[in-house]
Design a protein around this motif. Structure first.
Motif, PDB file in Angstrom:
ATOM      1  N   LEU A 150      12.866  11.783  -3.707  1.00  0.00           N
ATOM      2  CA  LEU A 150      13.270  12.993  -2.948  1.00  0.00           C
ATOM      3  C   LEU A 150      12.824  12.927  -1.494  1.00  0.00           C
ATOM      4  CD1 LEU A 150      12.636  16.355  -4.803  1.00  0.00           C
ATOM      5  CD2 LEU A 150      14.786  15.428  -3.962  1.00  0.00           C
ATOM      6  N   PHE A 151      11.714  12.238  -1.261  1.00  0.00           N
ATOM      7  CA  PHE A 151      11.177  12.148   0.099  1.00  0.00           C
ATOM      8  C   PHE A 151      12.211  11.578   1.073  1.00  0.00           C
ATOM      9  CE2 PHE A 151      10.724   7.571   0.260  1.00  0.00           C
ATOM     10  CZ  PHE A 151      10.731   7.234  -1.083  1.00  0.00           C
ATOM     11  N   GLY A 152      13.112  10.763   0.549  1.00  0.00           N
ATOM     12  CA  GLY A 152      14.140  10.153   1.402  1.00  0.00           C
ATOM     13  C   GLY A 152      15.091  11.187   1.969  1.00  0.00           C
ATOM     14  N   ILE A 153      15.082  12.395   1.394  1.00  0.00           N
ATOM     15  CA  ILE A 153      15.983  13.456   1.843  1.00  0.00           C
ATOM     16  C   ILE A 153      15.193  14.561   2.553  1.00  0.00           C
ATOM     17  CG2 ILE A 153      17.740  15.153   1.086  1.00  0.00           C
ATOM     18  CD1 ILE A 153      18.604  12.385   0.266  1.00  0.00           C
ATOM     19  N   PHE A 154      14.095  15.013   1.920  1.00  0.00           N
ATOM     20  CA  PHE A 154      13.411  16.208   2.422  1.00  0.00           C
ATOM     21  C   PHE A 154      12.135  15.947   3.226  1.00  0.00           C
ATOM     22  CE2 PHE A 154      15.639  17.858  -1.408  1.00  0.00           C
ATOM     23  CZ  PHE A 154      16.484  18.714  -0.743  1.00  0.00           C
ATOM     24  N   HIS A 155      11.465  14.847   2.965  1.00  0.00           N
ATOM     25  CA  HIS A 155      10.171  14.621   3.636  1.00  0.00           C
ATOM     26  C   HIS A 155      10.172  13.247   4.289  1.00  0.00           C
ATOM     27  CE1 HIS A 155       8.555  18.245   1.772  1.00  0.00           C
ATOM     28  NE2 HIS A 155       9.098  17.833   0.647  1.00  0.00           N
ATOM     29  N   ARG A 156      11.164  13.007   5.106  1.00  0.00           N
ATOM     30  CA  ARG A 156      11.339  11.675   5.684  1.00  0.00           C
ATOM     31  C   ARG A 156      10.145  11.260   6.552  1.00  0.00           C
ATOM     32  NH1 ARG A 156      15.692   9.139   4.947  1.00  0.00           N
ATOM     33  NH2 ARG A 156      15.370   7.855   6.781  1.00  0.00           N
ATOM     34  N   ASP A 157       9.411  12.261   7.050  1.00  0.00           N
ATOM     35  CA  ASP A 157       8.260  11.945   7.903  1.00  0.00           C
ATOM     36  C   ASP A 157       7.173  11.151   7.171  1.00  0.00           C
ATOM     37  OD1 ASP A 157       8.257  14.461   6.519  1.00  0.00           O
ATOM     38  OD2 ASP A 157       6.282  14.839   7.390  1.00  0.00           O
TER      39      ASP A 157
END
Ligand code: R5P
Length: 288
Positions: free
Chosen positions: A245-252
């Motif tokens: 999911l980080f690839g969409i919402f938490h890219r930082d």
């Protein structure tokens, strides 16, 4: 059977179609200025009388509507049946029961929606097995264990660690496929961004370990587990998740995660989707 891929599972849909040796159903789509979704089959006759497997991960709410419109499109044009594949079911799987009075069971609402047009629903590593209760025997929850184990074997991993008790059975399954050791971290979640971990009983000095979880969202769990395993002397640490999911919402957090070896499957298509669940999905579709 024909395969139709929604916008969130384009690459995975193509892989599944290729593995099964079928051409993907072609359609055009757009969003109207008011953001509503529109789709139109290039060759409406191509779906008539056919079983259609529609594949679409539901990451944001708009992906759910897209899925419904695609289902309606093939049904309206004479599809004989629909198998709906939702590789990532969505965060609503977390609300699988009433935790506090006054709450809805959101996972049940989603399950009802997914079933309106479907003869069968297939998910991958859904957050909670309880979700299957809402699908009158129509749901198959696939495990990514085999492709994950295959990947880790190639990378010489000899320990599989679950970052919490809930992730234990996944880690045990993967480790048994690999023939390596497994253990789990005692985790306490403080808030959405903070977790406490106890690794007192884990001894991985000089070992090559993989932490395996279902989701990396904010990355808090993985980063903390990574730091703790390093303190314990692990030589290599891989962080593997099914849904990145980080690839969409938490890219930082991607730069921090890239400091160690982080990979995910393609249930959510990101630059770190090195493991594909296409074989697991195709294998299941062959049975229909
Ligand atoms: C928790 O139950 C899940 O299995 C994951 O550990 C969690 O969702 C990961 O979230 P985050 O990346 O925000 O720590």
């Amino acid at each position: 059977m024909l395969i139709l891929a929604g916008s969130k599972s384009k690459v995975l849909g193509q892989k599944v179609a290729r593995t099964l040796g079928v051409a993907p159903v072609e359609y055009e789509s757009k969003r109207f200025p008011d953001s509503s979704f529109y789709a139109k089959l290039m060759d409406p006759a191509s779906v008539r009388g056919q079983e259609i497997a529609i594949i679409q991960s539901c990451i944001r709410d708009e992906d759910i509507i897209e899925l419904l419109v695609l289902q309606e499109m093939v049904k309206e044009n004479g599809a004989r049946g629909i198998i709906t594949i939702v590789p990532y079911f969505g965060g609503y799987a977390r609300q699988d029961k009433v935790f506090q009075p006054g709450e809805p069971v959101s996972a049940r609402a989603l399950a009802k929606l997914f079933q309106i047009y479907s003869d069968q629903v297939i998910t991958v590593d859904v957050h909670s097995e309880l979700v299957s209760r809402f699908f009158e025997n129509k749901m198959i929850n696939l495990s990514p264990a085999e492709p994950v184990a295959e990947y880790l074997k190639k990378h010489d991993v000899n320990w599989v660690i679950a970052p919490d008790a809930g992730a234990r059975s996944r880690a045990e399954r993967i480790s048994s496929l690999m023939g390596v050791q497994t253990d789990y971290i005692k985790k306490k979640r403080i808030d959405s961004y903070t977790v406490e971990m106890d690794l007192g009983h884990i001894h991985v000095q000089g070992e090559s370990v993989a932490i395996v979880d279902d989701i990396i969202s904010t990355g808090g769990t993985m980063l903390r587990a990574f730091e703790e395993l390093r303190k314990k002397g692990a030589r290599n640490v891989y962080a593997v998740c099914t849904h990145g999911l980080f690839g969409i919402f938490h890219r930082d957090i991607i730069p921090s995660l890239k400091k160690f070896n982080v990979v995910c499957t393609d249930t959510i298509e990101t630059e770190l989707s090195m493991i594909s669940v296409s074989g697991v999905i195709s294998g299941t579709l062959r049975r229909f």
